[in-house]
Design a protein around this motif. Sequence first.
Motif, mmCIF file in Angstrom:
data_model
loop_
_atom_site.group_PDB
_atom_site.id
_atom_site.type_symbol
_atom_site.label_atom_id
_atom_site.label_comp_id
_atom_site.label_asym_id
_atom_site.label_seq_id
_atom_site.Cartn_x
_atom_site.Cartn_y
_atom_site.Cartn_z
ATOM 1 N N THR A 48 1.117 11.269 -3.354
ATOM 2 C CA THR A 48 0.887 10.069 -2.556
ATOM 3 C C THR A 48 0.847 8.869 -3.514
ATOM 4 O OG1 THR A 48 -1.460 10.629 -2.685
ATOM 5 C CG2 THR A 48 -0.306 11.242 -0.673
ATOM 6 N N PRO A 49 1.002 7.658 -2.973
ATOM 7 C CA PRO A 49 1.061 6.490 -3.857
ATOM 8 C C PRO A 49 -0.124 6.353 -4.825
ATOM 9 C CG PRO A 49 1.915 5.904 -1.714
ATOM 10 C CD PRO A 49 1.397 7.306 -1.586
ATOM 11 N N CYS A 50 -1.328 6.691 -4.373
ATOM 12 C CA CYS A 50 -2.482 6.565 -5.279
ATOM 13 C C CYS A 50 -2.340 7.524 -6.456
ATOM 14 C CB CYS A 50 -3.787 6.831 -4.522
ATOM 15 S SG CYS A 50 -3.823 8.398 -3.622
ATOM 16 N N GLN A 51 -1.744 8.688 -6.200
ATOM 17 C CA GLN A 51 -1.563 9.668 -7.284
ATOM 18 C C GLN A 51 -0.523 9.168 -8.280
ATOM 19 O OE1 GLN A 51 -0.645 13.082 -4.852
ATOM 20 N NE2 GLN A 51 -2.714 13.133 -4.024
ATOM 21 N N PHE A 76 5.556 8.155 1.277
ATOM 22 C CA PHE A 76 4.958 7.035 2.008
ATOM 23 C C PHE A 76 3.612 7.500 2.564
ATOM 24 C CE2 PHE A 76 9.324 5.257 3.663
ATOM 25 C CZ PHE A 76 9.712 5.000 2.363
ATOM 26 N N CYS A 77 2.669 6.580 2.661
ATOM 27 C CA CYS A 77 1.344 7.046 3.084
ATOM 28 C C CYS A 77 0.504 5.902 3.652
ATOM 29 C CB CYS A 77 0.637 7.659 1.868
ATOM 30 S SG CYS A 77 -0.922 8.445 2.252
ATOM 31 N N THR A 78 0.002 6.090 4.862
ATOM 32 C CA THR A 78 -0.951 5.114 5.408
ATOM 33 C C THR A 78 -2.384 5.609 5.237
ATOM 34 O OG1 THR A 78 -0.820 6.133 7.595
ATOM 35 C CG2 THR A 78 0.600 4.222 7.190
ATOM 36 N N ARG A 79 -2.558 6.911 5.234
ATOM 37 C CA ARG A 79 -3.890 7.486 5.066
ATOM 38 C C ARG A 79 -3.749 8.982 4.846
ATOM 39 N NH1 ARG A 79 -3.122 5.817 9.825
ATOM 40 N NH2 ARG A 79 -4.803 4.375 10.309
ATOM 41 N N GLY A 86 -11.626 5.753 1.379
ATOM 42 C CA GLY A 86 -10.986 4.807 0.458
ATOM 43 C C GLY A 86 -9.578 4.418 0.867
ATOM 44 N N CYS A 87 -8.958 5.181 1.764
ATOM 45 C CA CYS A 87 -7.564 4.885 2.129
ATOM 46 C C CYS A 87 -7.414 3.502 2.748
ATOM 47 C CB CYS A 87 -7.020 5.953 3.075
ATOM 48 S SG CYS A 87 -6.722 7.528 2.249
ATOM 49 N N SER A 88 -8.451 3.043 3.436
ATOM 50 C CA SER A 88 -8.323 1.720 4.061
ATOM 51 C C SER A 88 -8.266 0.612 3.003
ATOM 52 C CB SER A 88 -9.482 1.481 5.034
ATOM 53 O OG SER A 88 -10.691 1.568 4.336
ATOM 54 N N GLU A 89 -8.670 0.905 1.773
ATOM 55 C CA GLU A 89 -8.618 -0.111 0.708
ATOM 56 C C GLU A 89 -7.295 -0.059 -0.057
ATOM 57 O OE1 GLU A 89 -12.195 -0.556 -1.710
ATOM 58 O OE2 GLU A 89 -13.278 0.722 -0.311
ATOM 59 N N CYS A 90 -6.386 0.798 0.376
ATOM 60 C CA CYS A 90 -5.138 1.019 -0.367
ATOM 61 C C CYS A 90 -4.015 0.161 0.220
ATOM 62 C CB CYS A 90 -4.774 2.504 -0.269
ATOM 63 S SG CYS A 90 -3.104 2.878 -0.800
ATOM 64 N N ALA A 91 -3.396 -0.633 -0.636
ATOM 65 C CA ALA A 91 -2.340 -1.543 -0.173
ATOM 66 C C ALA A 91 -0.943 -0.991 -0.431
ATOM 67 C CB ALA A 91 -2.489 -2.881 -0.886
HETATM 68 S S1 SF4 Z 1 -3.515 5.735 1.909
HETATM 69 FE FE1 SF4 Z 1 -5.007 7.026 0.832
HETATM 70 S S2 SF4 Z 1 -3.979 8.928 0.288
HETATM 71 FE FE2 SF4 Z 1 -2.432 7.417 0.885
HETATM 72 S S3 SF4 Z 1 -1.810 6.513 -1.041
HETATM 73 FE FE3 SF4 Z 1 -3.352 5.188 -0.231
HETATM 74 S S4 SF4 Z 1 -5.266 5.943 -1.119
HETATM 75 FE FE4 SF4 Z 1 -3.730 7.525 -1.414
#
Ligand code: SF4
Length: 410
Positions: free
Chosen positions: A204-207, A236-239, A295-300
Amino acid sequence: MTAVYADLQDPSADIRAEIAERSGLLDPLNKIWFHKTAAAVIDADRCVRCGSCVAACPSQSIAIASDGLPTLVRMCTGCSACWDYCPLAGLRPERLWRIEGDEEPVDTAGRVLATYTARAAAPAAGAQDGGVVTALLEALFTAGQITGAIVTKPQGPFAGEAIIARTVEEIRGSAGSVYDQSLPLALLNDPPARPDERLALVGTPCQVTGLRALQRYDWRYRRSLASYVKYAIALFCTRSFDGKKLFREIASRGLPVAGLQKIGVSEGKLEAHAGDGSLLFAAPVKEFDDAALGGCSECADFSGRLADISVGSVGSAEGATTVLVRSEAGIRAWETASNHIASTPGCDLERVQRSSARNTRRAEAALERPLDPEAPLWISYEEHLSEYSGTERAPVTPPAHRSHHYTVAC
Ligand code: SF4
Ligand SMILES: Cc1cc2nc3c(=O)[nH]c(=O)nc-3n(C[C@H](O)[C@H](O)[C@H](O)COP(=O)(O)OP(=O)(O)OC[C@H]3O[C@@H](n4cnc5c(N)ncnc54)[C@H](O)[C@@H]3O)c2cc1C
Ligand code: SF4
């Protein structure tokens, strides 16, 4: 990139020494021990289970506990690496986009060199969309361009295990999307299996953000496979979800869980399918937000801006995968896979951009700090406290087991 970070481009730089010098953290009392990462992220329900902290720790002191969360298993030296490489703590992902040369606005899908709509010529059983990721890995592996691939092997629809796949069978056996996080970066602590190790990582994008931080800011005290990763493929990832909670949420609504084989999330809908491909139910994904990772809601980063290739279902017809090629390595990989994948140039990039803009708006609302690609890369614990104290996402006291070894040994 601002001048002050120019020297950090040098991978031989000692990052802790740099940070200590710049911020006055030489006083040991100001070290950021693991228990502060636990307080501010892991036990504040902000951890997105990327595994960066596990991979960054030079003393291999962090492992995954039975609750699925990073936990101290050896003495903590207070080196602060778990904080510095965590995209929810000390690392500002949007600043890293700039440092990596992505100058596109924050609410877009970032730098894109080419787009495709694609399907694997021979899709693996269980493939999520067009089976493109699996076909790409298989092509790279059989061409000898990689010696293994860090993938997430599904263990049913609600859980997956991160593995380094080293055979075509293992690569194909890991097809499909798992809506749970497998902390794949933790595998970067393994020693290389061979001196010429060359890996691909699917994440996923955070990784992928965590991987890029580890690669760019290497540290001589750390043993890591990060530098052996030659191709990064983002989904791609929303959550993402806590798989056990998602199972309970679905069951508690009286929706069918027996026979559920495959979950998909796309454009605001969660869809569940049986083994024969039939649709069991579709519902707004927001209804399952209680099971999503906090934390996913803080991910842009919807689209995985720092990957060589990003993929998703949005932007293509059902049964196909949207592909964004972003780098020279991505172009090489895509060419290698041309016999394994049927593709046509182009996709509905507008839809990908819209999803990216939605994630950005959500992050701007949820983050207690500004989303600012020009701000410094590193965020100190004090800065974090000043922004998050008194909010719903404020640091909490971690449970005793989280940093037991700190309490008894430090
Ligand atoms: S939405 Fe969550 S799991 Fe997906 S990339 Fe962002 S932080 Fe990672
Ligand atoms: C948590 C999550 C959220 C997603 N959200 C969206 C979305 O909102 N919109 C959208 O368009 N697409 C989303 N995707 C991507 C989509 O589900 C597909 O993974 C993508 O289209 C590739 O399909 P494919 O058939 O080409 O891949 P496949 O050939 O099926 O291969 C998928 C690869 O992903 C790996 N993988 C599976 N789960 C994970 C995981 N949790 N972490 C790391 N690697 C994993 C597998 O090991 C495999 O290598 C999401 C994926 C995940 C895992
Ligand atoms: S978000 Fe990632 S780096 Fe941060 S604590 Fe969780 S697993 Fe570790």
